[in-house]
Write a protein that holds these residues in place. Structure first.
Motif, PDB file in Angstrom:
ATOM      1  N   ASP A 174      -4.923   3.135   7.683  1.00 39.61           N
ATOM      2  CA  ASP A 174      -4.859   2.147   6.790  1.00 39.61           C
ATOM      3  C   ASP A 174      -5.334   2.451   5.338  1.00 39.61           C
ATOM      4  O   ASP A 174      -5.117   1.922   4.376  1.00 39.61           O
ATOM      5  CB  ASP A 174      -5.994   0.981   7.022  1.00 39.61           C
ATOM      6  CG  ASP A 174      -5.500   0.221   8.291  1.00 39.61           C
ATOM      7  OD1 ASP A 174      -6.273   0.022   9.231  1.00 39.61           O
ATOM      8  OD2 ASP A 174      -4.415  -0.297   8.487  1.00 39.61           O
ATOM      9  N   VAL A 222      -0.496  -4.219  10.872  1.00 38.25           N
ATOM     10  CA  VAL A 222      -1.894  -5.108  10.481  1.00 38.25           C
ATOM     11  C   VAL A 222      -1.799  -6.281  11.258  1.00 38.25           C
ATOM     12  O   VAL A 222      -2.767  -6.728  10.722  1.00 38.25           O
ATOM     13  CB  VAL A 222      -1.538  -5.117   8.795  1.00 38.25           C
ATOM     14  CG1 VAL A 222      -1.476  -3.767   8.185  1.00 38.25           C
ATOM     15  CG2 VAL A 222      -0.903  -6.074   8.210  1.00 38.25           C
ATOM     16  N   ARG A 253       0.776  -1.326   0.030  1.00 37.30           N
ATOM     17  CA  ARG A 253      -0.212  -0.104   0.039  1.00 37.30           C
ATOM     18  C   ARG A 253       0.690   1.246  -0.101  1.00 37.30           C
ATOM     19  O   ARG A 253       1.884   1.376   0.385  1.00 37.30           O
ATOM     20  CB  ARG A 253      -1.053  -0.007   1.050  1.00 37.30           C
ATOM     21  CG  ARG A 253      -0.365   0.056   2.610  1.00 37.30           C
ATOM     22  CD  ARG A 253      -1.315  -0.007   3.538  1.00 37.30           C
ATOM     23  NE  ARG A 253      -0.551   0.061   4.844  1.00 37.30           N
ATOM     24  CZ  ARG A 253      -1.214   0.106   6.455  1.00 37.30           C
ATOM     25  NH1 ARG A 253      -2.622  -0.535   5.918  1.00 37.30           N
ATOM     26  NH2 ARG A 253      -0.670  -0.019   7.488  1.00 37.30           N
ATOM     27  N   TYR A 304      -3.892   0.239  -2.437  1.00 42.06           N
ATOM     28  CA  TYR A 304      -3.192  -1.029  -2.190  1.00 42.06           C
ATOM     29  C   TYR A 304      -3.222  -1.891  -3.721  1.00 42.06           C
ATOM     30  O   TYR A 304      -4.061  -1.736  -4.711  1.00 42.06           O
ATOM     31  CB  TYR A 304      -4.471  -1.897  -1.527  1.00 42.06           C
ATOM     32  CG  TYR A 304      -4.450  -1.399  -0.286  1.00 42.06           C
ATOM     33  CD1 TYR A 304      -4.755  -0.308   0.394  1.00 42.06           C
ATOM     34  CD2 TYR A 304      -3.815  -2.632   0.891  1.00 42.06           C
ATOM     35  CE1 TYR A 304      -4.823   0.087   1.635  1.00 42.06           C
ATOM     36  CE2 TYR A 304      -3.903  -2.148   2.162  1.00 42.06           C
ATOM     37  CZ  TYR A 304      -4.673  -0.825   2.637  1.00 42.06           C
ATOM     38  OH  TYR A 304      -4.617  -0.754   3.976  1.00 42.06           O
ATOM     39  N   LEU A 309     -10.467  -2.049  10.341  1.00 37.55           N
ATOM     40  CA  LEU A 309      -9.781  -1.016   9.648  1.00 37.55           C
ATOM     41  C   LEU A 309      -9.609   0.254  10.421  1.00 37.55           C
ATOM     42  O   LEU A 309     -10.792   0.812  10.895  1.00 37.55           O
ATOM     43  CB  LEU A 309     -10.348  -0.923   8.127  1.00 37.55           C
ATOM     44  CG  LEU A 309     -10.051  -1.863   7.147  1.00 37.55           C
ATOM     45  CD1 LEU A 309     -10.970  -1.996   6.081  1.00 37.55           C
ATOM     46  CD2 LEU A 309      -8.448  -1.774   6.653  1.00 37.55           C
ATOM     47  N   MET A 349      -9.203  -7.693   5.103  1.00 40.47           N
ATOM     48  CA  MET A 349      -8.876  -6.491   5.980  1.00 40.47           C
ATOM     49  C   MET A 349      -9.903  -6.191   7.038  1.00 40.47           C
ATOM     50  O   MET A 349     -11.197  -5.668   6.839  1.00 40.47           O
ATOM     51  CB  MET A 349      -8.448  -5.030   5.206  1.00 40.47           C
ATOM     52  CG  MET A 349      -7.493  -5.635   4.200  1.00 40.47           C
ATOM     53  SD  MET A 349      -7.257  -4.064   3.024  1.00 40.47           S
ATOM     54  CE  MET A 349      -8.571  -3.952   2.352  1.00 40.47           C
ATOM     55  N   VAL A 382       2.355  -4.876   3.105  1.00 39.03           N
ATOM     56  CA  VAL A 382       1.407  -5.365   3.986  1.00 39.03           C
ATOM     57  C   VAL A 382       1.344  -6.828   4.323  1.00 39.03           C
ATOM     58  O   VAL A 382       1.230  -7.054   5.544  1.00 39.03           O
ATOM     59  CB  VAL A 382       0.158  -4.696   3.468  1.00 39.03           C
ATOM     60  CG1 VAL A 382      -1.225  -5.193   4.203  1.00 39.03           C
ATOM     61  CG2 VAL A 382      -0.099  -3.374   3.168  1.00 39.03           C
TER      62      VAL A 382
END
Length: 123
Positions: free
Chosen positions: A89, A63, A38, A93, A85, A82, A48
């Motif tokens: 974040d 994460v 990302r 991506y 969030l 995900m 990530v």
């Protein structure tokens, strides 16, 4: 002709969940490693999550415990779930592919990239 076709993503409120999917074609998937990266405005690209050909996974500390990566070898896709969030974040991506066994979360070791999709998380 190789292709990494991304789907999913979009906008969600803080605490919500999204799933990104990377559909892979034109590769030998059984040997392929996939990473999710990302990049937020003004920041460097960040690794990530990563899954290798043997389904071993790695996560960025930021994460870990909230994101889950998994690959479906039958459908030749990799998903990034995900959860929980946060506004931090929010970013574009990308999924990326590599045959390098040491690629892990290093974007420089990924030669093939998807088009990227914006993920927005509102407070």
């Amino acid at each position: 002709q190789w292709q990494l076709e991304e789907s999913g993503g979009g906008s969600v409120q803080s605490g919500g969940a999204l799933r990104r999917t990377c559909a892979v074609s034109g590769f030998t998937f059984e040997y392929l490693h996939i990473g999710w990266f990302r990049q937020a405005p003004g920041k460097e690209r960040e690794g990530v999550s990563f899954v290798d050909s043997g389904r071993n996974v790695r996560y960025a500390e930021s994460v870990n415990g909230r994101f889950t990566i998994f690959r479906d070898n039958a459908k030749i896709t990799v998903h990034l779930q995900m959860d929980s969030l946060r506004p931090e974040d929010a970013a574009v991506y990308h999924c990326a592919a590599s045959y390098d066994d040491t690629a892990y979360l290093n974007p420089k070791k990924f030669a093939f990239w998807g088009q990227g999709t914006q993920v927005t998380v509102s407070a």
